[in-house]
Design a protein around this motif. Sequence first.
Motif, PDB file in Angstrom:
ATOM      1  N   UNK A 122     -10.738  -2.699  15.969  1.00  0.00           N
ATOM      2  CA  UNK A 122      -9.918  -1.896  16.765  1.00  0.00           C
ATOM      3  C   UNK A 122      -8.428  -1.195  16.186  1.00  0.00           C
ATOM      4  N   UNK A 123      -8.123  -1.677  14.909  1.00  0.00           N
ATOM      5  CA  UNK A 123      -7.040  -1.100  14.124  1.00  0.00           C
ATOM      6  C   UNK A 123      -7.591   0.039  12.985  1.00  0.00           C
ATOM      7  N   UNK A 124      -8.712   0.504  13.246  1.00  0.00           N
ATOM      8  CA  UNK A 124      -9.411   1.451  12.006  1.00  0.00           C
ATOM      9  C   UNK A 124      -8.581   2.434  11.753  1.00  0.00           C
ATOM     10  N   UNK A 125      -7.938   3.171  13.002  1.00  0.00           N
ATOM     11  CA  UNK A 125      -7.227   4.492  12.887  1.00  0.00           C
ATOM     12  C   UNK A 125      -6.025   4.459  12.767  1.00  0.00           C
ATOM     13  N   UNK A 126      -5.421   3.052  12.475  1.00  0.00           N
ATOM     14  CA  UNK A 126      -4.098   2.763  12.509  1.00  0.00           C
ATOM     15  C   UNK A 126      -3.431   2.942  11.184  1.00  0.00           C
ATOM     16  N   UNK A 170      -5.040   5.301   7.196  1.00  0.00           N
ATOM     17  CA  UNK A 170      -5.376   4.803   8.387  1.00  0.00           C
ATOM     18  C   UNK A 170      -6.197   3.646   7.543  1.00  0.00           C
ATOM     19  N   UNK A 171      -6.233   2.507   8.360  1.00  0.00           N
ATOM     20  CA  UNK A 171      -6.852   1.221   7.674  1.00  0.00           C
ATOM     21  C   UNK A 171      -8.214   1.469   7.287  1.00  0.00           C
ATOM     22  N   UNK A 172      -9.064   2.249   7.945  1.00  0.00           N
ATOM     23  CA  UNK A 172     -10.674   2.726   7.577  1.00  0.00           C
ATOM     24  C   UNK A 172     -10.608   3.179   6.382  1.00  0.00           C
ATOM     25  N   UNK A 176      -1.549   1.989   7.912  1.00  0.00           N
ATOM     26  CA  UNK A 176      -1.211   0.619   7.195  1.00  0.00           C
ATOM     27  C   UNK A 176       0.072   0.208   7.124  1.00  0.00           C
ATOM     28  N   UNK A 177       1.037   1.381   7.164  1.00  0.00           N
ATOM     29  CA  UNK A 177       2.713   0.967   7.158  1.00  0.00           C
ATOM     30  C   UNK A 177       2.993   0.716   8.752  1.00  0.00           C
ATOM     31  N   UNK A 178       2.232   0.771   9.684  1.00  0.00           N
ATOM     32  CA  UNK A 178       2.492   0.330  10.960  1.00  0.00           C
ATOM     33  C   UNK A 178       1.837  -1.015  11.402  1.00  0.00           C
ATOM     34  N   UNK A 179       1.502  -1.663  10.151  1.00  0.00           N
ATOM     35  CA  UNK A 179       0.581  -3.122  10.766  1.00  0.00           C
ATOM     36  C   UNK A 179       1.834  -4.193  10.124  1.00  0.00           C
ATOM     37  N   UNK A 180       1.375  -5.231  10.782  1.00  0.00           N
ATOM     38  CA  UNK A 180       2.081  -6.446  10.301  1.00  0.00           C
ATOM     39  C   UNK A 180       1.556  -6.784   8.737  1.00  0.00           C
ATOM     40  N   UNK A 181       2.243  -7.583   8.213  1.00  0.00           N
ATOM     41  CA  UNK A 181       1.644  -8.233   6.872  1.00  0.00           C
ATOM     42  C   UNK A 181       0.381  -8.855   6.771  1.00  0.00           C
ATOM     43  N   UNK A 192       0.879  -1.379   0.019  1.00  0.00           N
ATOM     44  CA  UNK A 192       0.082  -0.007   0.027  1.00  0.00           C
ATOM     45  C   UNK A 192       0.949   1.264   0.081  1.00  0.00           C
ATOM     46  N   UNK A 193       0.868   2.024  -0.879  1.00  0.00           N
ATOM     47  CA  UNK A 193       1.610   3.064  -1.270  1.00  0.00           C
ATOM     48  C   UNK A 193       1.791   4.093  -0.079  1.00  0.00           C
TER      49      UNK A 193
END
Length: 260
Positions: free
Chosen positions: A125-129, A93-95, A131-136, A88-89
């Motif tokens: 619960x990760x809606x506002x995180x 946020x995930x949402x 995506x670059x801060x997430x695991x694969x 994801x370029x």
Amino acid sequence: MSAVTLDSVSAAIAGRAVLKAVSLTVRPGELVALCGPNGAGKSSAIRAALGLLPLSDGQVSLAGQPLSALGPMKRADHVAYLPQDRRIAWNLPAVEVAALGAPWLTGPAALARAHAALVEVDIGHLADRGVSEMSGGERARVLLARLLTTRAGALLADEPVAGLDPDAQLMVLERLTERARAGQAVLVSLHDLTLAARFADRVVVLDQGRVAAAGPPMEALRPMILRTVFGLTGTWIAGPDGPLLAAGRAATGPVSAQGR
């Protein structure tokens, strides 16, 4: 009427034939699994169905209309795509990423639909995180949520369970099965034959760009196809919850896994 039809489709990449007179259909209300060894043409078939791979012969139709006659917006009304590539370029946020699957809605409505999809794939619960801060695996769920927000009649997913843990693999295919039971058409490419046997209404086996077998799992994944296409020994046996596919490398003997 089928949602997606490939009629004698042939295509090449860099001069190498990747699809050779491939015909398949996906109807509303069913989940069809594309299976085959690496390089068999699974991703190419999905890309051809989306108009992302030029054809050298044959025709693709969406909801009975030739793909070539549909503009980008009309295509998006008929079919949605989950590619293998999970990059994801931008660190959105995930949402907001999930909301990209609902461009026909206004901002608040799209975000509400996206949040519901994130909850559906267990990461509300990760809606506002970002995506670059997430695991694969978390990013994979965000992209699945984006697919689930669509109103398209057909969902095409290329290796949607690759690299996920067993629980997440089951969750992905359960959500896609729910969409099929609700009336959408679902086409997925899968390497795991036991998952294909468990979840698919029909299996299409590709080998070297051609359809080697097609039909219900027990028919398409019959012992001869397992041996000649995949180099496996295998058979179907009775199990407490339905048939089991027992398969393994010919040199090591079969192992059992839950089938459909």
